[in-house]
Scaffold this motif. Structure first.
Motif, mmCIF file in Angstrom:
data_model
loop_
_atom_site.group_PDB
_atom_site.id
_atom_site.type_symbol
_atom_site.label_atom_id
_atom_site.label_comp_id
_atom_site.label_asym_id
_atom_site.label_seq_id
_atom_site.Cartn_x
_atom_site.Cartn_y
_atom_site.Cartn_z
ATOM 1 N N ASP B 129 0.824 -1.219 0.000
ATOM 2 C CA ASP B 129 0.000 0.000 0.000
ATOM 3 C C ASP B 129 0.854 1.264 0.000
ATOM 4 O O ASP B 129 2.001 1.269 0.440
ATOM 5 C CB ASP B 129 -0.921 0.001 1.226
ATOM 6 N N TYR B 130 0.239 2.346 -0.451
ATOM 7 C CA TYR B 130 1.001 3.599 -0.604
ATOM 8 C C TYR B 130 1.359 4.238 0.740
ATOM 9 O O TYR B 130 2.338 4.986 0.821
ATOM 10 C CB TYR B 130 0.249 4.586 -1.495
ATOM 11 N N GLY B 131 0.617 3.926 1.789
ATOM 12 C CA GLY B 131 0.963 4.480 3.101
ATOM 13 C C GLY B 131 2.290 3.925 3.585
ATOM 14 O O GLY B 131 3.173 4.664 4.046
ATOM 15 N N THR B 132 2.424 2.619 3.478
ATOM 16 C CA THR B 132 3.685 1.971 3.865
ATOM 17 C C THR B 132 4.842 2.537 3.040
ATOM 18 O O THR B 132 5.903 2.883 3.583
ATOM 19 C CB THR B 132 3.568 0.445 3.631
ATOM 20 N N ILE B 133 4.627 2.637 1.738
ATOM 21 C CA ILE B 133 5.721 3.066 0.859
ATOM 22 C C ILE B 133 6.090 4.530 1.107
ATOM 23 O O ILE B 133 7.274 4.880 1.167
ATOM 24 C CB ILE B 133 5.341 2.821 -0.612
ATOM 25 N N THR B 134 5.087 5.371 1.270
ATOM 26 C CA THR B 134 5.392 6.792 1.484
ATOM 27 C C THR B 134 6.175 6.991 2.778
ATOM 28 O O THR B 134 7.196 7.702 2.804
ATOM 29 C CB THR B 134 4.093 7.622 1.510
ATOM 30 N N THR B 135 5.704 6.375 3.849
ATOM 31 C CA THR B 135 6.415 6.520 5.119
ATOM 32 C C THR B 135 7.857 6.017 5.000
ATOM 33 O O THR B 135 8.807 6.679 5.445
ATOM 34 C CB THR B 135 5.659 5.770 6.234
ATOM 35 N N LEU B 136 8.018 4.863 4.385
ATOM 36 C CA LEU B 136 9.374 4.298 4.267
ATOM 37 C C LEU B 136 10.262 5.150 3.365
ATOM 38 O O LEU B 136 11.442 5.365 3.668
ATOM 39 C CB LEU B 136 9.298 2.859 3.736
ATOM 40 N N HIS B 137 9.707 5.628 2.265
ATOM 41 C CA HIS B 137 10.528 6.484 1.402
ATOM 42 C C HIS B 137 10.946 7.747 2.141
ATOM 43 O O HIS B 137 12.112 8.169 2.069
ATOM 44 C CB HIS B 137 9.780 6.880 0.120
ATOM 45 N N MET B 138 10.006 8.355 2.850
ATOM 46 C CA MET B 138 10.325 9.634 3.477
ATOM 47 C C MET B 138 11.351 9.487 4.602
ATOM 48 O O MET B 138 12.151 10.388 4.839
ATOM 49 C CB MET B 138 9.045 10.305 4.009
#
Lengths: 270, 306
Positions: B129-138
């Protein structure tokens, strides 16, 4: 006549992914009967609204001519994959976007590679039209839209189809009672989680069969509240809006549980 | 016997706008910038994370919603393209990540022992999901630290808020036990926004910051009240107020990540470091850190003291 068929169908992937499971066979048989009716109706497009395509900013409409891929449900991933290959009636979808704005609903097109198509849309399109004969117009469930707004959107979409001289089938994808088993169950023992939910579902389906839409309107509020109906039953609003508010009866092709929730395949007599 | 520990926890919200504003090569849409205060807050958090040198990052995301149980990513490597269903114009991100499956399995097993329904996600075609990915990328754009991804069971919405958050408390304690048993040096990421009231239309140019401000004053005041308590280390008071905050500010912490993280850390009464605060389409977002090493509750300082 613009609307040549209308169906209420469940969006749970469980029957599609486990078609031989006893408690889910009535739904699979129901889908098969509905698919035959749809094929006989030969619509130019299917106007489909799934409670599982959730939007919060605008009313979204899919406008990519072909959307295909493989989806894995976020909750039922252990049961397998959901391949899909959908054709979109872009001309009608774009008219619906313009039409949404004309009725005061902010709307946007969706045209992105690998945009996540929701489980309900995939399940309904796969089981109602297995050969992919009819192009789709797919609208999102904006979580901030109420039932009346959903009806206005569907009515507007039907008007757009009429203006383009197209015959359409209206499909609302979503569940009935919403009480789900929250623990692992033996799926061969699946049942409606609460007897009172089962009673409510059957009452609603009987009113549909009788074509008593006004009686159904009177009890829908209580049904939604007491049986925790999926997304406030907005998928039914979509159907009612799309068919102009009237139907003369309905045939329940299949009714049963999906992990405790209620589900039915219903075809409306127009 | 291995004795792992939690080094820190971060409140690490996931608006995809932050990735969009940064213009990393993985994201297709390109921007003129925007949301700088929050992106610079993440820059500070990244430095701190770098110093901690964790073995693993655990993230609990409200955009992997599960109805039956708490799920854990259980495939060693996952890759693909994540398109945000809400903001597809901003976030179409090609991801590739490694999962610490051993730790995920230990978390899952411990959750079961505590009476929760818990499952491993073993499907290799699963799209993260995009929530997991956004948090990890940031927090770690290098993607060089294995992760454990945890779903947000919808219990706080399906049951009462309190019942749901009780489950998240158990999940957090199970997570801590798993970290300790597997010997990992772990950092926890609670992927949550604070006040979640938001605007319903985007500006024509999404990164036009002249259009960005809190959705409403009451929500903003709630955010400041909670952040102030967190900065003072008044964790008990934060959790006493949490149900009211959730109710009145429609706070996304309802989904459980914040409670999970604090339960895992043992609800430390230590000041959180605010790296920055900003709004995204009106929602309130804080990047905050609770560094247990600096507080003497983990890492070298604790071992020296012992």
């Amino acid at each position: 006549m613009t609307v040549v068929a209308a169906f209420l169908v469940p969006g749970s992937p469980l029957p599609l992914l486990n078609p031989e499971n006893g408690p889910w066979r009535p739904l699979m048989s129901g889908f098969a009967r509905a698919a035959r009716s749809l094929a006989a109706a030969r619509p130019d497009a299917i106007l489909l609204y799934s409670t599982q395509w959730m939007a919060v900013l605008d009313e979204l409409w899919q406008v990519r001519p072909q959307v295909s891929g493989l989806h894995v449900d976020e909750n039922w991933h252990e049961f397998g994959d959901l391949p899909f290959d959908l054709r979109i009636d872009v001309e009608l979808a774009e008219a619906c976007i313009a039409g949404s704005r004309e009725i005061g609903v902010s709307a946007k097109p969706v045209d992105y590679d690998q945009f996540p198509i929701d489980t309900g849309t995939i399940v309904a399109s796969t089981l109602l039209d297995p050969e992919g004969r009819f192009p789709l117009v797919i609208a999102a469930n904006n979580l901030y839209h109420d039932g009346p707004t959903t009806r206005r959107l569907a009515a507007m979409a039907a008007e757009c189809a009429k203006a383009q001289r197209k015959k359409i089938a209206v499909v609302g994808v979503g569940g009935l009672s919403g009480t789900l088993f929250r623990e692992q169950i033996d799926i061969t023992d699946d049942r409606i989680a609460r007897p009172e939910d089962d009673k409510w579902n059957r009452k609603i389906l009987q009113l549909m069969e009788k074509g008593d839409a006004s009686a159904l309107e009177r009890v829908t509020g209580d049904y939604v509240k007491e049986a925790r109906v999926d997304m406030g039953f907005k998928h039914y609003d979509w159907i009612v809006g799309g068919i102009g508010g009237r139907y003369f009866g309905a045939q329940v092709h299949g009714y049963g549980p999906c992990y405790g929730t209620g589900a039915a395949v219903v075809e409306y007599r127009l | 016997m291995a004795h792992g520990e939690i080094l820190a926890g971060f409140l690490a919200p996931h608006p995809p706008h932050l990735v969009y504003g940064e213009n990393p090569p993985q994201n297709e849409p390109k921007s003129e910038g925007g949301w700088e205060q929050l992106r610079w807050a993440y820059e500070r958090a990244r430095k701190s994370l770098d110093e901690l040198k964790p073995d693993v990052l655990l993230v609990h995301s409200p955009h992997w919603i599960t109805q039956v149980g708490h799920h854990f990513l259980g495939v060693p490597h996952l890759s693909g393209k994540s398109v945000d269903p809400i903001f597809p114009n901003l976030f179409r991100y090609t991801f590739s990540l490694d999962v610490d499956v051993e730790l995920a399995e230990a978390c899952c097993e411990n959750a079961r022992k505590r009476g929760l329904v818990a499952k491993m996600m073993r499907n290799p075609k699963f799209r993260v999901d995009y929530g997991t990915i956004t948090t990890l990328h940031m927090i770690r754009p290098q993607w060089d630290i294995p992760i454990v991804g945890i779903s947000a069971n919808n219990s706080p919405y399906y049951l009462t808020t309190e019942e749901g958050l009780d489950e998240m408390d158990s999940l957090g304690k199970a997570t801590r036990e798993a970290i300790e048993a597997t010997g990992r040096r772990a950092v926890l990421l609670a992927s949550n926004t604070l006040c979640h009231w938001h605007f319903h239309e985007e500006p024509a140019l999404p990164e036009d910051m002249s259009q960005e401000h809190p959705h409403d004053y009451a929500g903003y005041k709630w955010d400041m009240r909670m952040i102030d308590l967190m900065r003072q280390g008044k964790t008990d008071e934060v959790f006493r107020l949490l149900p009211q905050f959730i109710e009145e500010a429609f706070a996304e912490v309802k989904s459980g990540a914040f409670t999970w993280m604090f339960a895992a850390m043992g609800y430390p009464q230590i000041p959180g470091e605010l790296h920055g605060y900003g709004t995204v389409i009106g929602t309130g977002n804080a990047v905050m850190e609770w560094n247990l090493v600096k507080a003497g509750l983990a890492g070298a300082q604790r071992r020296t003291a012992a």
